[in-house]
Design a protein around this motif. Structure first.
Motif, short mmCIF file in Angstrom:
data_model
loop_
_atom_site.label_atom_id
_atom_site.label_comp_id
_atom_site.label_asym_id
_atom_site.label_seq_id
_atom_site.Cartn_x
_atom_site.Cartn_y
_atom_site.Cartn_z
N UNK A 1 0.83 -1.20 0.00
CA UNK A 1 0.00 0.00 0.00
C UNK A 1 0.87 1.25 0.00
N UNK A 2 1.96 1.23 0.76
CA UNK A 2 2.87 2.38 0.78
C UNK A 2 3.45 2.63 -0.61
N UNK A 3 3.82 1.55 -1.29
CA UNK A 3 4.41 1.69 -2.63
C UNK A 3 3.40 2.24 -3.63
N UNK A 4 2.10 2.00 -3.39
CA UNK A 4 1.07 2.48 -4.31
C UNK A 4 0.62 3.91 -3.98
N UNK A 5 1.23 4.51 -2.94
CA UNK A 5 0.93 5.91 -2.65
C UNK A 5 0.32 6.21 -1.31
N UNK A 6 -0.12 5.20 -0.58
CA UNK A 6 -0.69 5.44 0.75
C UNK A 6 0.40 5.89 1.71
N UNK A 7 0.11 6.93 2.46
CA UNK A 7 1.05 7.41 3.48
C UNK A 7 0.62 6.79 4.81
N UNK A 8 1.31 5.71 5.18
CA UNK A 8 0.95 4.96 6.38
C UNK A 8 2.08 5.08 7.39
N UNK A 9 1.74 5.54 8.57
CA UNK A 9 2.71 5.69 9.65
C UNK A 9 2.80 4.36 10.39
N UNK A 10 4.02 3.91 10.60
CA UNK A 10 4.20 2.67 11.34
C UNK A 10 5.51 2.74 12.11
N UNK A 11 5.57 2.05 13.20
CA UNK A 11 6.77 2.02 14.03
C UNK A 11 6.70 0.87 15.00
N UNK A 12 7.81 0.59 15.61
CA UNK A 12 7.85 -0.54 16.55
C UNK A 12 6.88 -0.30 17.69
N UNK A 13 5.98 -1.26 17.90
CA UNK A 13 5.00 -1.23 18.97
C UNK A 13 3.99 -0.08 18.87
N UNK A 14 3.91 0.56 17.67
CA UNK A 14 2.96 1.68 17.55
C UNK A 14 1.80 1.37 16.61
N UNK A 15 1.87 0.29 15.87
CA UNK A 15 0.79 -0.05 14.96
C UNK A 15 0.84 0.76 13.68
N UNK A 16 -0.22 0.63 12.86
CA UNK A 16 -0.30 1.31 11.57
C UNK A 16 -1.48 2.29 11.58
N UNK A 17 -1.28 3.45 10.97
CA UNK A 17 -2.40 4.37 10.76
C UNK A 17 -2.09 5.30 9.59
N UNK A 18 -3.16 5.84 9.00
CA UNK A 18 -2.99 6.74 7.87
C UNK A 18 -2.52 8.11 8.36
N UNK A 19 -1.53 8.64 7.67
CA UNK A 19 -1.03 9.97 8.03
C UNK A 19 -2.04 11.03 7.61
N UNK A 20 -2.01 12.17 8.31
CA UNK A 20 -2.86 13.29 7.92
C UNK A 20 -2.51 13.71 6.50
N UNK A 21 -3.52 14.04 5.72
CA UNK A 21 -3.29 14.44 4.35
C UNK A 21 -3.27 13.29 3.37
N UNK A 22 -3.32 12.05 3.86
CA UNK A 22 -3.39 10.92 2.95
C UNK A 22 -4.68 11.02 2.14
N UNK A 23 -4.56 11.02 0.81
CA UNK A 23 -5.73 11.31 -0.01
C UNK A 23 -5.80 10.40 -1.23
N UNK A 24 -5.72 9.11 -1.00
CA UNK A 24 -5.86 8.13 -2.07
C UNK A 24 -7.34 7.77 -2.21
N UNK A 25 -7.86 7.85 -3.42
CA UNK A 25 -9.26 7.48 -3.64
C UNK A 25 -9.39 5.96 -3.60
N UNK A 26 -10.37 5.47 -2.86
CA UNK A 26 -10.60 4.02 -2.78
C UNK A 26 -12.07 3.76 -2.53
N UNK A 27 -12.51 2.58 -2.95
CA UNK A 27 -13.90 2.19 -2.69
C UNK A 27 -14.17 2.17 -1.19
N UNK A 28 -13.22 1.64 -0.43
CA UNK A 28 -13.42 1.52 1.02
C UNK A 28 -13.52 2.90 1.67
#
Length: 348
Positions: free
Chosen positions: A41-68
């Motif tokens: 997903x990151x390679x396709x343009x999603x700006x996803x924040x991730x780190x050790x023991x912090x989990x994954x979440x979308x960064x502010x300003x992430x603006x990929x159009x998706x059905x979901x």
């Protein structure tokens, strides 16, 4: 598909870290599968924040159009609406009509990140660069049909205005018949097309194409003086698409002009403005190509023959009123009142 499931989770939990273990357990996959999917997903343009023991979440300003992402903001009554999302397409309206011909599609939303042949009214191109705009078409079968097809565009304009006002602090204006303005520049265009029942004359299957300039864009030189964007950096395209769609389905479901026309009229920016338009020149016609000669012809009782077509003349005047039936009432410079139902006006 795991990719779609993770996008759905990230969209529905913006700003909330989701652990790889939580996602793996929920979708019965390994943590490694989750990690690989997030990286893809990151390679396709999603700006996803991730780190050790912090989990994954979308960064502010992430603006990929998706059905979901769109479906998350749809109203509960619209959540089963079929949605197709394209990265690049010639035109969402073109694709909608192709689908209507090949399949019995009565309701569907089509959205693209970029159009290579976006279309506006009167055959014009609609500038549709990647990553900065909304290019969407809604296929909708109106119960009972619509007698006045122009009202389809007017209802769509109200749907867009409602969405912009709900999600931003902007009050847009409507230029008759199909353009949305902020200040003195266009930010949105609407192209409505319909299949009409020849027996009833009612427009039943409709396609409404909407293009909204959302983010700052490097407009071509010829557009810079007339086009602009919403600059709604804190509003995702998914959210705006869904809100416009919610409004379209609500308005088309009942299709009561008494509901949307007061809003259309109150937002119009043309009343009191000088405009140019075309009208049929009184008493003037020309011969259709392929007829016997170049002269105008008339029947013995003065009626024009079928091979003669009217001549149009350019007229200037001042807009007096946007009427409840959608017509534009213009007082021309010669004092004549004109009710315009079709065509285009140019503000001066």
């Amino acid at each position: 598909m795991l990719r779609d499931d993770i996008v759905k989770e990230l969209e529905e939990n913006r700003g909330v870290p989701l652990s790889g273990q939580y996602l793996a357990d929920k979708y019965n996959v390994s943590r490694n599968a989750v990690w690989k999917t997030v990286n893809a997903l990151k390679k396709s343009g999603y700006v996803i924040v991730s780190g050790k023991n912090s989990g994954y979440y979308l960064a502010e300003g992430n603006d990929i159009i998706s059905e979901q992402g769109i479906r998350y903001f749809l109203g509960s009554d619209d959540n089963e609406l079929p949605i197709k999302v394209y990265d690049v397409i010639d035109s969402t309206n073109n694709e909608a009509k192709r689908l209507m011909i090949s399949d019995d599609v009565s309701r569907m939303l089509l959205v693209a990140n970029q159009q290579t042949a976006g279309r506006g009214r009167l055959g014009r191109n609609f500038y549709s660069p990647a990553d900065s705009g909304i290019y969407m078409s809604l296929i909708y079968r109106v119960p009972g049909g619509v007698k006045n097809p122009m009202m389809i565009t007017m209802a769509a304009a109200v749907a867009v205005v409602r969405a912009i006002e709900k999600l931003t602090d902007i009050r847009p204006g409507i230029k008759w018949v199909n353009d949305i303005f902020v200040g003195d520049k266009k930010v949105c265009g609407i192209l409505s097309e319909a299949v009409t029942d020849l027996e009833t004359g009612m427009a039943e299957n409709i396609v409404v194409g909407i293009g909204i300039n959302m983010k700052k864009s490097n407009f071509p030189e010829e557009l810079r003086s007339i086009a602009s964007s919403l600059y709604a950096e804190d509003v995702t395209r998914n959210h705006m698409i869904a809100e416009v769609t919610n409004n379209l389905i609500e308005l088309f479901g009942s299709f009561d002009a008494e509901i949307f026309m007061p809003e259309y009229i109150s937002h119009n920016i043309v009343v009191g403005k000088r405009v140019g338009f075309e009208r049929i020149a009184s008493g003037k016609t020309v011969q259709k190509a392929g007829s016997d000669d170049g002269a105008d012809k008339a029947s013995s009782d003065g009626r024009q023959l079928m091979n003669a077509v009217p001549v149009y003349e350019k007229v200037y005047g001042t807009v007096k009123e946007v009427c409840s039936d959608g017509a534009l009432l213009v007082v021309s410079d010669d004092g004549t009142e004109e009710r315009i139902f079709t065509g285009e006006i140019k503000m001066r």
